[in-house]
Write an enzyme that holds these catalytic residues in place. Structure first.
Site, PDB file in Angstrom:
ATOM      1  N   ARG A  36     -14.648  13.804  82.399  1.00 50.12           N
ATOM      2  CA  ARG A  36     -14.526  12.429  81.897  1.00 50.12           C
ATOM      3  C   ARG A  36     -14.817  12.371  80.391  1.00 50.12           C
ATOM      4  O   ARG A  36     -14.183  11.612  79.655  1.00 50.12           O
ATOM      5  CB  ARG A  36     -15.481  11.506  82.670  1.00 50.12           C
ATOM      6  CG  ARG A  36     -15.284  10.054  82.320  1.00 50.12           C
ATOM      7  CD  ARG A  36     -15.956   9.100  83.284  1.00 50.12           C
ATOM      8  NE  ARG A  36     -15.411   7.761  83.129  1.00 50.12           N
ATOM      9  CZ  ARG A  36     -16.119   6.700  82.771  1.00 50.12           C
ATOM     10  NH1 ARG A  36     -17.405   6.798  82.562  1.00 50.12           N
ATOM     11  NH2 ARG A  36     -15.531   5.528  82.639  1.00 50.12           N
ATOM     12  N   HIS A  40     -12.276  10.817  77.631  1.00 47.24           N
ATOM     13  CA  HIS A  40     -12.643   9.692  76.764  1.00 47.24           C
ATOM     14  C   HIS A  40     -12.567  10.054  75.279  1.00 47.24           C
ATOM     15  O   HIS A  40     -12.349   9.177  74.448  1.00 47.24           O
ATOM     16  CB  HIS A  40     -14.023   9.158  77.143  1.00 47.24           C
ATOM     17  CG  HIS A  40     -13.971   8.196  78.287  1.00 47.24           C
ATOM     18  ND1 HIS A  40     -14.874   7.198  78.489  1.00 47.24           N
ATOM     19  CD2 HIS A  40     -13.075   8.075  79.303  1.00 47.24           C
ATOM     20  CE1 HIS A  40     -14.554   6.506  79.578  1.00 47.24           C
ATOM     21  NE2 HIS A  40     -13.471   7.038  80.095  1.00 47.24           N
ATOM     22  N   HIS A 164      -9.196  11.123  89.509  1.00 48.07           N
ATOM     23  CA  HIS A 164     -10.214  10.415  90.294  1.00 48.07           C
ATOM     24  C   HIS A 164     -10.406  11.037  91.683  1.00 48.07           C
ATOM     25  O   HIS A 164     -11.135  10.490  92.497  1.00 48.07           O
ATOM     26  CB  HIS A 164      -9.891   8.919  90.377  1.00 48.07           C
ATOM     27  CG  HIS A 164     -10.296   8.161  89.148  1.00 48.07           C
ATOM     28  ND1 HIS A 164      -9.975   6.851  88.923  1.00 48.07           N
ATOM     29  CD2 HIS A 164     -11.027   8.555  88.055  1.00 48.07           C
ATOM     30  CE1 HIS A 164     -10.474   6.465  87.757  1.00 48.07           C
ATOM     31  NE2 HIS A 164     -11.103   7.480  87.207  1.00 48.07           N
ATOM     32  N   TRP A 180     -14.321   8.548  95.169  1.00 47.74           N
ATOM     33  CA  TRP A 180     -12.953   8.241  95.605  1.00 47.74           C
ATOM     34  C   TRP A 180     -12.538   9.107  96.801  1.00 47.74           C
ATOM     35  O   TRP A 180     -11.619   8.759  97.526  1.00 47.74           O
ATOM     36  CB  TRP A 180     -11.972   8.477  94.465  1.00 47.74           C
ATOM     37  CG  TRP A 180     -12.076   7.521  93.318  1.00 47.74           C
ATOM     38  CD1 TRP A 180     -11.384   6.349  93.178  1.00 47.74           C
ATOM     39  CD2 TRP A 180     -12.874   7.635  92.129  1.00 47.74           C
ATOM     40  NE1 TRP A 180     -11.714   5.734  91.989  1.00 47.74           N
ATOM     41  CE2 TRP A 180     -12.622   6.501  91.322  1.00 47.74           C
ATOM     42  CE3 TRP A 180     -13.793   8.588  91.665  1.00 47.74           C
ATOM     43  CZ2 TRP A 180     -13.236   6.294  90.086  1.00 47.74           C
ATOM     44  CZ3 TRP A 180     -14.414   8.377  90.431  1.00 47.74           C
ATOM     45  CH2 TRP A 180     -14.137   7.247  89.660  1.00 47.74           C
TER      46      TRP A 180
END
Ligand code: HEM
Length: 276
Positions: A36, A40, A164, A180
């Protein structure tokens, strides 16, 4: 001269891999949050102004450092600090992006092409403004707005969101809660299968009041943006394809993630990063 003093990216991969196992944290692995972090870094790119992106490691500076979307990523940055100290030659921007691709592979995902050469900006002059990262409570219009700005089409967008499959939401960070998939440290096409096969309904995270989707036994979650992938017919088309064909998902994800890593970076014929 030892391996720590000269650029050696295979050695860097090995050093990064040592950081991932962390019993006691979430599902025992830092690999999802490090993925992540890499996303980002790149997700701030704006193709209209050619600003943002992974070059510069601008997340070291406010306001990007304090962007609400980046809450919780300090865990990933801190974990990689020991690697940065051990490999003095690597820039933060190369380390954070390389760590993302190493994390994907470590979790069983595809090998994503990665190129070195990013530099760390010495000051905050080129830090992108907050508000460029996608918001999980929004709809397909917002998803397309953000991913078009990142120069991604519908197919690339859906492929990227397949990430995800790994990791989870934390009520202490985003206010949303849960994973998820049932195996959140395995990178595969399960996200798409779960999206299609479970029965989803809106519920509230009691401690934060945030709404999200839960499956029937409440063991899994989806953000509003995830559910848009089945509600929107153009997105749904690709969800169905990737749920059926993991090999294609891996290929398309790898292509899209490699593209994401290069956004805003101009290279010369030798592959060196130009300017900036
Ligand atoms: C519409 C686009 C997206 C939205 C709204 C979104 C939103 C979120 C949110 C709210 C979280 C939970 C943060 C927390 O509470 O810790 C999360 C986690 C995560 N996201 Fe996304 N995301 C998007 C796209 C992506 C993409 C493109 C990737 C990678 C290619 C990605 C990778 C991850 C990973 C690996 C995690 C788990 C992190 C962890 O376990 O700590 N996301 N995302």
């Amino acid at each position: 001269m030892n391996k720590q003093d000269t650029p050696n990216y295979e050695y860097a991969r090995q050093e990064i891999t040592k950081v991932f196992p962390l019993p006691g944290l979430d599902d025992g692995s830092l690999a999802p949050v490090i993925l992540r972090l890499a996303w980002h870094c790149c997700g701030t790119f704006d193709k209209y102004t050619n600003t943002g992106g992974s070059n510069g490691a601008t997340m070291r500076f406010p306001p990007e450092l304090t962007d609400s979307g980046n809450i919780g990523l300090d865990v990933a940055r801190l974990a990689l600090e020991s690697t940065k100290c051990a490999l003095k030659w690597i820039s933060y921007s190369d380390l954070w992006t390389l760590a993302g691709v190493v994390a994907i592979e470590y979790m069983g995902g595809p090998r994503v092409p990665w190129k070195p050469g990013r530099i760390d900006y010495v000051n905050d002059k080129r830090v992108p403004p907050n508000g460029r990262l996608p918001l999980g409570y929004k709809d397909s219009v917002h998803i397309r707005e953000v991913f078009l700005r990142l120069d991604m089409n519908d197919q690339e967008t859906v492929a990227l969101l397949g990430a995800h499959a790994v990791g989870r939401c934390h009520k202490r960070y985003s206010g949303w809660e849960g994973a998820w998939t049932l195996e959140p440290t395995v990178f595969d096409n399960t996200f798409f299968k779960v999206l299609l096969n479970e029965t989803w309904s809106v519920g509230t995270v009691p401690e934060t009041g945030r709404t999200q989707y839960f499956n029937a036994d409440k063991s899994l979650m989806m953000l509003y943006t995830d559910m848009e992938l089945v509600k929107d017919p153009q997105f749904l088309r690709w969800v169905k394809v990737y749920a059926q064909d993991q090999t294609l998902f891996f290929k398309d994800f790898s292509d899209a993630f490699a593209k994401l890593l290069e956004l805003g970076i101009e290279r010369d014929l030798m592959g060196g990063v130009i300017g900036k």
